[in-house]
Design a protein around this motif. Structure first.
Motif, PDB file in Angstrom:
ATOM      1  N   PRO A  32      18.772  45.067  51.702  1.00  0.00           N
ATOM      2  CA  PRO A  32      18.807  46.482  51.318  1.00  0.00           C
ATOM      3  C   PRO A  32      19.138  46.699  49.852  1.00  0.00           C
ATOM      4  CG  PRO A  32      20.830  45.881  52.434  1.00  0.00           C
ATOM      5  CD  PRO A  32      19.949  44.675  52.499  1.00  0.00           C
ATOM      6  N   GLU A  33      19.653  45.644  49.183  1.00  0.00           N
ATOM      7  CA  GLU A  33      20.075  45.783  47.793  1.00  0.00           C
ATOM      8  C   GLU A  33      19.842  44.471  47.064  1.00  0.00           C
ATOM      9  OE1 GLU A  33      24.087  46.852  45.122  1.00  0.00           O
ATOM     10  OE2 GLU A  33      24.215  46.703  47.302  1.00  0.00           O
ATOM     11  N   TYR A  34      19.363  44.577  45.824  1.00  0.00           N
ATOM     12  CA  TYR A  34      19.107  43.392  45.005  1.00  0.00           C
ATOM     13  C   TYR A  34      19.664  43.589  43.597  1.00  0.00           C
ATOM     14  CZ  TYR A  34      15.402  42.278  48.431  1.00  0.00           C
ATOM     15  OH  TYR A  34      14.679  42.011  49.567  1.00  0.00           O
ATOM     16  N   LEU A  35      20.150  42.485  43.044  1.00  0.00           N
ATOM     17  CA  LEU A  35      20.436  42.402  41.620  1.00  0.00           C
ATOM     18  C   LEU A  35      19.670  41.206  41.081  1.00  0.00           C
ATOM     19  CD1 LEU A  35      21.959  43.170  39.012  1.00  0.00           C
ATOM     20  CD2 LEU A  35      23.816  41.663  39.779  1.00  0.00           C
ATOM     21  N   PHE A  36      18.791  41.452  40.119  1.00  0.00           N
ATOM     22  CA  PHE A  36      18.014  40.383  39.493  1.00  0.00           C
ATOM     23  C   PHE A  36      18.583  40.120  38.108  1.00  0.00           C
ATOM     24  CE2 PHE A  36      15.088  42.606  42.378  1.00  0.00           C
ATOM     25  CZ  PHE A  36      14.750  41.560  43.220  1.00  0.00           C
ATOM     26  N   LEU A  37      18.854  38.838  37.818  1.00  0.00           N
ATOM     27  CA  LEU A  37      19.396  38.416  36.532  1.00  0.00           C
ATOM     28  C   LEU A  37      18.408  37.452  35.894  1.00  0.00           C
ATOM     29  CD1 LEU A  37      23.026  37.591  37.731  1.00  0.00           C
ATOM     30  CD2 LEU A  37      22.250  39.722  36.675  1.00  0.00           C
ATOM     31  N   ALA A  38      17.929  37.790  34.708  1.00  0.00           N
ATOM     32  CA  ALA A  38      16.939  36.956  34.034  1.00  0.00           C
ATOM     33  C   ALA A  38      17.408  36.629  32.633  1.00  0.00           C
ATOM     34  CB  ALA A  38      15.594  37.670  33.972  1.00  0.00           C
ATOM     35  N   GLY A  39      17.213  35.383  32.224  1.00  0.00           N
ATOM     36  CA  GLY A  39      17.526  34.961  30.870  1.00  0.00           C
ATOM     37  C   GLY A  39      16.291  34.412  30.196  1.00  0.00           C
ATOM     38  N   GLY A  40      15.847  35.042  29.109  1.00  0.00           N
ATOM     39  CA  GLY A  40      14.701  34.549  28.354  1.00  0.00           C
ATOM     40  C   GLY A  40      13.443  34.474  29.188  1.00  0.00           C
ATOM     41  N   ILE A  41      12.784  33.310  29.171  1.00  0.00           N
ATOM     42  CA  ILE A  41      11.530  33.129  29.904  1.00  0.00           C
ATOM     43  C   ILE A  41      11.765  33.149  31.416  1.00  0.00           C
ATOM     44  CG2 ILE A  41      11.571  30.605  29.989  1.00  0.00           C
ATOM     45  CD1 ILE A  41       8.530  32.896  29.220  1.00  0.00           C
ATOM     46  N   GLY A  42      13.029  33.126  31.830  1.00  0.00           N
ATOM     47  CA  GLY A  42      13.353  33.283  33.250  1.00  0.00           C
ATOM     48  C   GLY A  42      12.997  34.650  33.801  1.00  0.00           C
ATOM     49  N   GLN A  85      25.786  43.398  51.532  1.00  0.00           N
ATOM     50  CA  GLN A  85      24.523  42.790  51.944  1.00  0.00           C
ATOM     51  C   GLN A  85      23.577  42.541  50.768  1.00  0.00           C
ATOM     52  OE1 GLN A  85      23.708  45.943  55.065  1.00  0.00           O
ATOM     53  NE2 GLN A  85      23.273  44.111  56.287  1.00  0.00           N
ATOM     54  N   ALA A  86      24.071  42.694  49.571  1.00  0.00           N
ATOM     55  CA  ALA A  86      23.226  42.513  48.389  1.00  0.00           C
ATOM     56  C   ALA A  86      22.868  41.047  48.189  1.00  0.00           C
ATOM     57  CB  ALA A  86      23.940  43.051  47.154  1.00  0.00           C
ATOM     58  N   LEU A  87      21.658  40.811  47.700  1.00  0.00           N
ATOM     59  CA  LEU A  87      21.235  39.484  47.282  1.00  0.00           C
ATOM     60  C   LEU A  87      21.072  39.474  45.769  1.00  0.00           C
ATOM     61  CD1 LEU A  87      18.536  38.494  49.952  1.00  0.00           C
ATOM     62  CD2 LEU A  87      20.991  37.971  49.923  1.00  0.00           C
ATOM     63  N   VAL A  88      21.476  38.358  45.154  1.00  0.00           N
ATOM     64  CA  VAL A  88      21.382  38.200  43.704  1.00  0.00           C
ATOM     65  C   VAL A  88      20.413  37.060  43.417  1.00  0.00           C
ATOM     66  CG1 VAL A  88      22.640  37.713  41.575  1.00  0.00           C
ATOM     67  CG2 VAL A  88      23.762  38.973  43.431  1.00  0.00           C
ATOM     68  N   TYR A  89      19.416  37.341  42.597  1.00  0.00           N
ATOM     69  CA  TYR A  89      18.451  36.326  42.173  1.00  0.00           C
ATOM     70  C   TYR A  89      18.612  36.107  40.678  1.00  0.00           C
ATOM     71  CZ  TYR A  89      16.061  36.302  46.651  1.00  0.00           C
ATOM     72  OH  TYR A  89      15.766  36.133  47.975  1.00  0.00           O
ATOM     73  N   CYS A  90      18.682  34.835  40.279  1.00  0.00           N
ATOM     74  CA  CYS A  90      18.965  34.515  38.881  1.00  0.00           C
ATOM     75  C   CYS A  90      18.070  33.377  38.415  1.00  0.00           C
ATOM     76  CB  CYS A  90      20.439  34.124  38.724  1.00  0.00           C
ATOM     77  SG  CYS A  90      20.956  33.774  37.028  1.00  0.00           S
ATOM     78  N   CYS A  91      17.443  33.550  37.259  1.00  0.00           N
ATOM     79  CA  CYS A  91      16.634  32.496  36.645  1.00  0.00           C
ATOM     80  C   CYS A  91      16.849  32.565  35.139  1.00  0.00           C
ATOM     81  CB  CYS A  91      15.166  32.683  36.990  1.00  0.00           C
ATOM     82  SG  CYS A  91      14.087  31.374  36.337  1.00  0.00           S
ATOM     83  N   GLY A  92      17.178  31.446  34.543  1.00  0.00           N
ATOM     84  CA  GLY A  92      17.432  31.419  33.115  1.00  0.00           C
ATOM     85  C   GLY A  92      18.011  30.083  32.701  1.00  0.00           C
ATOM     86  N   PRO A  93      18.599  30.007  31.521  1.00  0.00           N
ATOM     87  CA  PRO A  93      19.179  28.747  31.045  1.00  0.00           C
ATOM     88  C   PRO A  93      20.385  28.333  31.878  1.00  0.00           C
ATOM     89  CG  PRO A  93      19.709  30.535  29.559  1.00  0.00           C
ATOM     90  CD  PRO A  93      18.725  31.094  30.538  1.00  0.00           C
ATOM     91  N   ALA A  94      20.758  27.057  31.759  1.00  0.00           N
ATOM     92  CA  ALA A  94      21.830  26.505  32.596  1.00  0.00           C
ATOM     93  C   ALA A  94      23.143  27.249  32.426  1.00  0.00           C
ATOM     94  CB  ALA A  94      22.016  25.021  32.255  1.00  0.00           C
ATOM     95  N   SER A  95      23.471  27.678  31.204  1.00  0.00           N
ATOM     96  CA  SER A  95      24.734  28.377  30.990  1.00  0.00           C
ATOM     97  C   SER A  95      24.771  29.687  31.769  1.00  0.00           C
ATOM     98  CB  SER A  95      24.938  28.643  29.502  1.00  0.00           C
ATOM     99  OG  SER A  95      23.864  29.426  28.976  1.00  0.00           O
ATOM    100  N   MET A  96      23.647  30.356  31.873  1.00  0.00           N
ATOM    101  CA  MET A  96      23.582  31.607  32.630  1.00  0.00           C
ATOM    102  C   MET A  96      23.729  31.344  34.123  1.00  0.00           C
ATOM    103  SD  MET A  96      20.529  34.439  32.582  1.00  0.00           S
ATOM    104  CE  MET A  96      20.821  36.081  33.225  1.00  0.00           C
ATOM    105  N   LEU A  97      23.076  30.309  34.612  1.00  0.00           N
ATOM    106  CA  LEU A  97      23.177  29.987  36.032  1.00  0.00           C
ATOM    107  C   LEU A  97      24.596  29.568  36.400  1.00  0.00           C
ATOM    108  CD1 LEU A  97      19.833  28.071  36.670  1.00  0.00           C
ATOM    109  CD2 LEU A  97      20.291  30.511  36.691  1.00  0.00           C
ATOM    110  N   ASP A  98      25.239  28.819  35.520  1.00  0.00           N
ATOM    111  CA  ASP A  98      26.632  28.430  35.777  1.00  0.00           C
ATOM    112  C   ASP A  98      27.534  29.660  35.849  1.00  0.00           C
ATOM    113  OD1 ASP A  98      25.825  25.799  35.747  1.00  0.00           O
ATOM    114  OD2 ASP A  98      26.511  25.406  33.706  1.00  0.00           O
ATOM    115  N   ALA A  99      27.311  30.619  34.950  1.00  0.00           N
ATOM    116  CA  ALA A  99      28.111  31.847  34.967  1.00  0.00           C
ATOM    117  C   ALA A  99      27.856  32.649  36.236  1.00  0.00           C
ATOM    118  CB  ALA A  99      27.794  32.685  33.733  1.00  0.00           C
TER     119      ALA A  99
END
Length: 301
Positions: free
Chosen positions: A103-113, A180-194
Motif C-alpha cells: 500500500p506504500e512505497y519509498l523509492f531511493l535512487a542514487g545516480g544511475i540507480g 506495511q511500506a516497502l523500500v526499494y533502493c538502488c545506487g552506490p554501495a555507501s547509499m545501500l549501506d546507509a
C-alpha cells in the motif's frame, strides 16, 4: 537473444546517455519493473542495464549508460563509438529486483540507480499506492531523467543534489513510513549501506552494482554431473564452475561474473551448492560464475 536496432542515443545528463533499442523483428519480449537486459556490444563485451522505459511499449527498450571513468570497455565503447542505426543483440529481460505489492512505497535512487526506479514508481502510482521517490546525486546536472520525473510525478519526487543539500536523512524518512511500506533502493554501495542501517530489513529491497565483499573457505575441486547430457565435468580449485562448463562445451551465458546480474543461472537437480552470489538463488537454481560446491552436484545440463 533478440535482434534490435539502436534507434536513438541521447545525452540525458553529464556523462550519461540514453539508448532506445527498437525491435528489428517485431514486438520485443515483455518485462516488468525492475528487469534488466544483457546488451551484446560490437566490441565482444556483454553488459547488463536496467530497463527504464514503459513496460507497455513492446516496440522498444530504453536503458541508460553512465560513462565509468574506470570502464572495463563497456560504457567507454557506448559513449565514444556506438551510433544510431547499429544492429544489437539483447537478451530476454530478467528480473532479480521485482516490485512486490504494497500500500506504500519509498523509492531511493542514487545516480544511475534511478533507472530501475522509474518504471517502479510509475507502476506504484498506477496501482493507487502511496509512492515517493528520493533521488540523490552529486549535482543536478549529473542526474539523468530528473526533469522528466518531476514533470511526470510532481511532488512525489524529491531531487536531492548533494552539492547543494548534503545527504538526505534516511532515519527521518524511515520514521515517516507506515508498517506495511516497502523500500526499494538502488545506487552506490555507501547509499545501500546507509539504507540497510536505517530501514527495517523485512521491508527493504536492494539492487547492487557491485558484490558485497565476503569471505569463504578456500576453494576445493569438485565434480558436476550434467544429467541431460550424461557428462561429468571436473571443476578445479582455481577455476569457476562457469569456466569449467564453458571449457567443456556447454554454452552457459555470462555477464558480470560477479554474482549480481543473474545471466549465468543454471538448474540444480541434486547436491548442495555453496551460494556466493548477491541475488539469492531460488531453490534448485544457482549462479555458476561465483557459486561452487564442496561435493558433487547434479546439474540440469
Amino acid at each position: 537473444m533478440q535482434q534490435t536496432i539502436l534507434d536513438r542515443v541521447e545525452p540525458v545528463a553529464e556523462g550519461t546517455v540514453s539508448l532506445v533499442l527498437r525491435g528489428a523483428e517485431g514486438p520485443l519480449a515483455p518485462w516488468e519493473p525492475g528487469a534488466h537486459i544483457d546488451l551484446a556490444l560490437p566490441n565482444w563485451l556483454t553488459r547488463q542495464y536496467s530497463l527504464c522505459g514503459d513496460p507497455a511499449d513492446r516496440g522498444s527498450y530504453r536503458v541508460a549508460v553512465r560513462h565509468d571513468r574506470l570502464s572495463r570497455g563497456g560504457s567507454e565503447y557506448i559513449h565514444l563509438f556506438l551510433r544510431a542505426g547499429r544492429s544489437l543483440e539483447v537478451s530476454l529481460p530478467r528480473n532479480n529486483f521485482p516490485l512486490l505489492s504494497a500500500p506504500e512505497y519509498l523509492f531511493l535512487a542514487g545516480g544511475i540507480g534511478i533507472t530501475p526506479m522509474m518504471p517502479m514508481l510509475a507502476a506504484a502510482v498506477a496501482s493507487g499506492a502511496s509512492a515517493r521517490l528520493v533521488y540523490v546525486g552529486r549535482s543536478l546536472a549529473a542526474m539523468p531523467f530528473a526533469a522528466e520525473l518531476r514533470a511526470t510525478h510532481g511532488d512525489r519526487v524529491r531531487v536531492h543534489a548533494t552539492d547543494e543539500h548534503g545527504r538526505p536523512d534516511f532515519a527521518a524518512l524511515a520514521a515517516g513510513l507506515g508498517p506495511q511500506a516497502l523500500v526499494y533502493c538502488c545506487g552506490p554501495a555507501s547509499m545501500l549501506d546507509a539504507a540497510e542501517a536505517a530501514f527495517p530489513a523485512q521491508g527493504l529491497h536492494l539492487e547492487r552494482f557491485q558484490p558485497v565483499a565476503k569471505e569463504f573457505a578456500p576453494n576445493e575441486p569438485f565434480e558436476v554431473n550434467c544429467v541431460r547430457s550424461g557428462r561429468t565435468v571436473a571443476v578445479a580449485a582455481e577455476e569457476s564452475l562457469l569456466d569449467a562448463l564453458r571449457h567443456a562445451g556447454f554454452p552457459v551465458q555470462s555477464g558480470c561474473r560477479e554474482g549480481v546480474c543473474g545471466s549465468c543461472e543454471i538448474g540444480v537437480v541434486g547436491g548442495e551448492p555453496e551460494h556466493r552470489d548477491d541475488i539469492g538463488a531460488a531453490p534448485g537454481r544457482m549462479y555458476c560464475c561465483v557459486s561452487r560446491a564442496s561435493s558433487r552436484l547434479d546439474l540440469d545440463l
